[in-house]
Motif scaffolding. Structure first.
Motif, short mmCIF file in Angstrom:
data_model
loop_
_atom_site.label_atom_id
_atom_site.label_comp_id
_atom_site.label_asym_id
_atom_site.label_seq_id
_atom_site.Cartn_x
_atom_site.Cartn_y
_atom_site.Cartn_z
N UNK A 87 0.85 -1.19 0.00
CA UNK A 87 0.00 0.00 0.00
C UNK A 87 0.89 1.24 0.00
N UNK A 88 0.40 2.29 -0.62
CA UNK A 88 1.11 3.58 -0.57
C UNK A 88 0.80 4.29 0.75
N UNK A 89 -0.20 3.82 1.49
CA UNK A 89 -0.56 4.39 2.78
C UNK A 89 0.33 3.76 3.85
N UNK A 90 1.11 4.56 4.60
CA UNK A 90 2.10 4.01 5.53
C UNK A 90 1.56 3.04 6.57
N UNK A 91 0.40 3.32 7.15
CA UNK A 91 -0.13 2.44 8.19
C UNK A 91 -0.49 1.08 7.62
N UNK A 92 -1.11 1.05 6.46
CA UNK A 92 -1.46 -0.22 5.82
C UNK A 92 -0.19 -1.00 5.46
N UNK A 93 0.84 -0.31 5.00
CA UNK A 93 2.11 -0.97 4.68
C UNK A 93 2.72 -1.55 5.95
N UNK A 94 2.67 -0.79 7.05
CA UNK A 94 3.19 -1.29 8.32
C UNK A 94 2.45 -2.55 8.73
N UNK A 95 1.12 -2.53 8.67
CA UNK A 95 0.33 -3.72 9.05
C UNK A 95 0.76 -4.95 8.25
N UNK A 96 0.97 -4.77 6.96
CA UNK A 96 1.38 -5.90 6.10
C UNK A 96 2.74 -6.44 6.53
N UNK A 97 3.71 -5.56 6.74
CA UNK A 97 5.03 -6.00 7.14
C UNK A 97 5.02 -6.58 8.55
N UNK A 98 4.22 -6.00 9.45
CA UNK A 98 4.14 -6.51 10.81
C UNK A 98 3.57 -7.93 10.82
N UNK A 99 2.55 -8.17 10.02
CA UNK A 99 1.99 -9.54 9.92
C UNK A 99 3.05 -10.50 9.41
N UNK A 100 3.81 -10.07 8.41
CA UNK A 100 4.89 -10.91 7.88
C UNK A 100 5.93 -11.20 8.97
N UNK A 101 6.27 -10.18 9.75
CA UNK A 101 7.25 -10.35 10.83
C UNK A 101 6.71 -11.28 11.92
N UNK A 102 5.43 -11.13 12.28
CA UNK A 102 4.83 -12.00 13.31
C UNK A 102 4.87 -13.46 12.88
N UNK A 103 4.73 -13.71 11.61
CA UNK A 103 4.67 -15.09 11.10
C UNK A 103 6.03 -15.64 10.71
N UNK A 104 7.07 -14.86 10.87
CA UNK A 104 8.42 -15.31 10.52
C UNK A 104 9.02 -16.10 11.67
N UNK A 105 9.55 -17.28 11.37
CA UNK A 105 10.16 -18.13 12.41
C UNK A 105 11.40 -17.50 13.02
N UNK A 106 12.10 -16.67 12.27
CA UNK A 106 13.35 -16.08 12.76
C UNK A 106 13.17 -14.85 13.62
N UNK A 107 11.93 -14.43 13.87
CA UNK A 107 11.69 -13.23 14.66
C UNK A 107 10.90 -13.61 15.91
N UNK A 108 11.55 -13.47 17.07
CA UNK A 108 10.89 -13.85 18.33
C UNK A 108 9.81 -12.87 18.74
N UNK A 109 10.11 -11.58 18.68
CA UNK A 109 9.16 -10.56 19.10
C UNK A 109 9.07 -9.50 18.01
N UNK A 110 8.11 -9.65 17.13
CA UNK A 110 7.94 -8.70 16.03
C UNK A 110 7.59 -7.32 16.55
N UNK A 111 7.04 -7.24 17.76
CA UNK A 111 6.65 -5.96 18.32
C UNK A 111 7.79 -5.25 19.07
#
Length: 186
Positions: A87-111
């Protein structure tokens, strides 16, 4: 310069009681080369006086070479283009990347995020905190009202956040001001 030197000597005194290796990190921006050499001698004496031969001395830490650690970024996966945005909208882009980070095995705490603040006189400070929520108003994190972080944010509400998700090769940087948000028991 003398004030900085005094602060540095004070820090050396503190290091004698704790971990000497922290001193190495602070020396770079404070002193001229001849002053650093003199302080290296003092620091080495501190380490030697502790008779801790299993730990490296400040002289051996000085020789540490890290320039070869940089990884080359050359593949298609290693590049980023505007076409890669969800998305060109920053918040929507953040949500997409945050979901990807939450589901990544190599990231313990995406937050987990670095929070950089500055005191009234501009002295910077950074620490890791956890994002507790996000919406169109901003990002929520918790703090103890008596902490250095709370004091600095009261004196200077401007801050910066950074999420670093290395396995995804993604970084999000956010700058702005904080507002106190009280959560009352209901």
């Amino acid at each position: 310069m003398w004030k900085q030197l005094s602060v540095y000597r004070s820090f050396i005194q503190q290091c004698r009681k704790t971990d000497i290796y922290i001193c190495q990190i602070l020396k770079t921006n404070l002193l001229a080369d001849n002053q650093v050499s003199a302080l290296y001698t003092q620091l080495t004496q501190v380490v030697d006086s502790n008779n801790e031969t299993s730990k490296p001395t400040m002289q051996s830490l000085k020789q540490l070479e890290v320039s070869e650690m940089r990884k080359p970024y050359r593949g298609v996966k290693d590049t980023f283009d505007f076409d890669d945005l969800v998305s060109k909208e920053p918040l929507e882009q953040f949500y997409a990347w945050f979901e990807e980070a939450k589901n990544s095995e190599g990231i313990m705490e995406a937050n987990a995020m670095a929070l950089a603040t500055a005191s009234r006189d501009g002295t910077p400070s950074v620490r890791m905190v956890l994002m507790k929520g996000i919406d169109k108003r901003g990002i929520v994190f918790y703090t103890n009202f008596l902490s250095q972080k709370a004091k600095e944010l009261t004196e200077n509400p401007k801050c910066s956040l950074m999420f670093y998700w290395e396995p995804l090769m993604k970084v999000v940087r956010i700058e702005g001001s904080v507002e106190l948000f009280l959560m009352l028991n209901q």
